[in-house]
Design an enzyme around this catalytic site. Structure first.
Site, PDB file in Angstrom:
ATOM      1  N   HIS A  88     -16.604 -17.182  46.061  1.00 24.37           N
ATOM      2  CA  HIS A  88     -16.792 -18.483  45.401  1.00 24.37           C
ATOM      3  C   HIS A  88     -17.649 -18.343  44.150  1.00 24.37           C
ATOM      4  CE1 HIS A  88     -15.304 -20.230  49.175  1.00 24.37           C
ATOM      5  NE2 HIS A  88     -15.114 -21.338  48.477  1.00 24.37           N
ATOM      6  N   GLY A 109     -17.148 -23.079  54.471  1.00 26.61           N
ATOM      7  CA  GLY A 109     -16.583 -23.840  55.593  1.00 26.61           C
ATOM      8  C   GLY A 109     -15.187 -23.350  55.926  1.00 26.61           C
ATOM      9  N   PRO A 158     -13.029 -28.786  55.243  1.00 25.62           N
ATOM     10  CA  PRO A 158     -13.764 -27.798  54.448  1.00 25.62           C
ATOM     11  C   PRO A 158     -12.939 -27.281  53.277  1.00 25.62           C
ATOM     12  CG  PRO A 158     -13.045 -26.846  56.528  1.00 25.62           C
ATOM     13  CD  PRO A 158     -12.701 -28.302  56.585  1.00 25.62           C
ATOM     14  N   LYS A 201     -22.367 -22.245  44.387  1.00 21.60           N
ATOM     15  CA  LYS A 201     -22.208 -22.695  45.779  1.00 21.60           C
ATOM     16  C   LYS A 201     -23.447 -22.317  46.577  1.00 21.60           C
ATOM     17  CE  LYS A 201     -19.060 -22.355  49.750  1.00 21.60           C
ATOM     18  NZ  LYS A 201     -19.097 -23.794  50.055  1.00 21.60           N
ATOM     19  N   PHE A 211      -9.499 -28.677  50.950  1.00 18.23           N
ATOM     20  CA  PHE A 211      -8.405 -29.627  50.747  1.00 18.23           C
ATOM     21  C   PHE A 211      -7.210 -28.991  50.039  1.00 18.23           C
ATOM     22  CE2 PHE A 211     -11.482 -33.058  51.655  1.00 18.23           C
ATOM     23  CZ  PHE A 211     -10.674 -33.885  52.428  1.00 18.23           C
ATOM     24  N   THR A 271     -19.100 -29.241  52.247  1.00 19.45           N
ATOM     25  CA  THR A 271     -19.159 -28.262  53.335  1.00 19.45           C
ATOM     26  C   THR A 271     -20.602 -28.132  53.847  1.00 19.45           C
ATOM     27  OG1 THR A 271     -19.385 -26.552  51.661  1.00 19.45           O
ATOM     28  CG2 THR A 271     -17.180 -26.942  52.530  1.00 19.45           C
ATOM     29  N   ALA A 315     -20.275 -38.353  42.459  1.00 19.64           N
ATOM     30  CA  ALA A 315     -19.331 -38.577  41.354  1.00 19.64           C
ATOM     31  C   ALA A 315     -19.685 -37.821  40.071  1.00 19.64           C
ATOM     32  CB  ALA A 315     -19.263 -40.075  41.056  1.00 19.64           C
TER      33      ALA A 315
END
Ligand code: NAP
Length: 266
Positions: free
Chosen positions: A153, A163, A124, A157, A126, A99, A9
């Site tokens: 990306h 993914g 992987p 990452k 949404f 991922t 979160a």
């Protein structure tokens, strides 16, 4: 009201998911977990003064105490498999966006969820546009089987390739059958210059730079022509309609499914 907790979160995606759940009329944000930021008032992370939930750091204890319907996980590749196991074993519907899991791990989670009859989704990507990109790329591979993938990306990452790129390559391979591409005699002057080699000789190239969010190009080559299918997530809101769809649908599935496409097209 669907009772939802968010794991990871304090992270970039986790905050965005909490905001989306908080603003949803059919969902209630009941808890938030992360390994950092413990004790933080969630309202300060999602720009509201009304949310009096505090960040906790023990997923299993939070699941047992709050008994949510759905747990959303956007943590890190290192812990996502264990988190997903914990969520399913506690009878909570998982919506997993993190991922980096292997196909064996994903299958293990699907098998466990089937045994315990817990519906959920592991995706992987949404972003609905990314799912469409994979669908269109799979269609194009029927006619133009030679293909390379470039995924781009942000520089925070940690896993590569993405993914999404793996899922794209898997779908293309399924479409192409035994087709093999590439020159058997080629070699690299610098290691990795040709990218990662997937089944059937498909190359996946990973770019990491500040300023990027999540992007992918699928480039097909044919006689005298190329075709490029590109998707860009320009901010993290792009993932939220898919995550909310996953939360709503997870409740009605009998096992975990892999890929947002399973919720959109099946
Ligand atoms: P991030 O900002 O690093 O957030 C991840 C958060 O999870 C961090 O606060 C991290 O804390 C925390 N965490 C680590 N281990 C934990 C544990 N055991 N229990 C609870 N929390 C833990 O990363 P992000 O950008 O939000 O991305 C998260 C994941 O989602 C990545 O795998 C990314 O590739 C994926 N992602 C998926 C989609 C999709 O559509 N499926 C879209 C975007 C991103 P620390 O700082 O201590 O590690």
């Amino acid at each position: 009201m669907l009772r939802v907790i968010v794991n990871g979160a304090f992270g970039r995606m986790g905050r965005e998911v909490m905001k989306a759940v908080w603003n949803s009329e059919d969902m209630e944000l009941v808890g938030a977990v992360d390994s950092v930021g413990v004790g933080t008032e969630i309202g300060t992370l999602i720009d509201t003064t009304d949310c009096r939930i505090f960040l906790e750091n023990n997923l299993e204890e939070t699941l047992t105490r709050l008994r949510p319907d759905v747990a959303v996980d956007f943590t890190t590749p290192r812990v996502v498999f264990q988190n997903s196991m914990t969520i399913i074993k506690n009878g909570v519907h998982p919506v997993i966006g993190t991922t980096g899991m292997s196909s064996t791990q994903i299958q293990e989670l699907i098998d466990l969820s089937q045994r315990l009859e817990i519906g959920g989704v592991i995706a992987p990507n949404f972003a609905i546009g990314a799912v469409l990109m994979i669908k269109f790329a799979t269609e194009a591979a029927r006619f133009m089987p030679n293909v390379e993938i470039i995924e781009l990306h942000h520089d925070q990452k940690i896993d590569a390739p993405s993914g999404t790129s793996i899922k794209t390559a898997e779908a293309i391979c399924e479409q192409r059958g035994d087709f093999q591409q590439g020159l058997a005699t080629e070699y690299e002057n610098i290691n990795g210059a040709r990218g990662g080699k997937f089944n059937g000789g498909i190359r996946i190239h990973s770019v990491r730079l500040p300023g990027l969010v999540a992007h992918q190009e699928v480039i097909f080559g044919g006689l005298g022509q190329t075709l490029t299918i590109r998707h860009d997530s320009i901010n993290r809101e792009s993932f939220m309609p898919g995550v909310l769809l996953g939360i709503r649908k997870a409740m009605h599935l009998e096992r975990v499914v892999y890929g947002l496409d399973k919720l959109l097209f099946d």
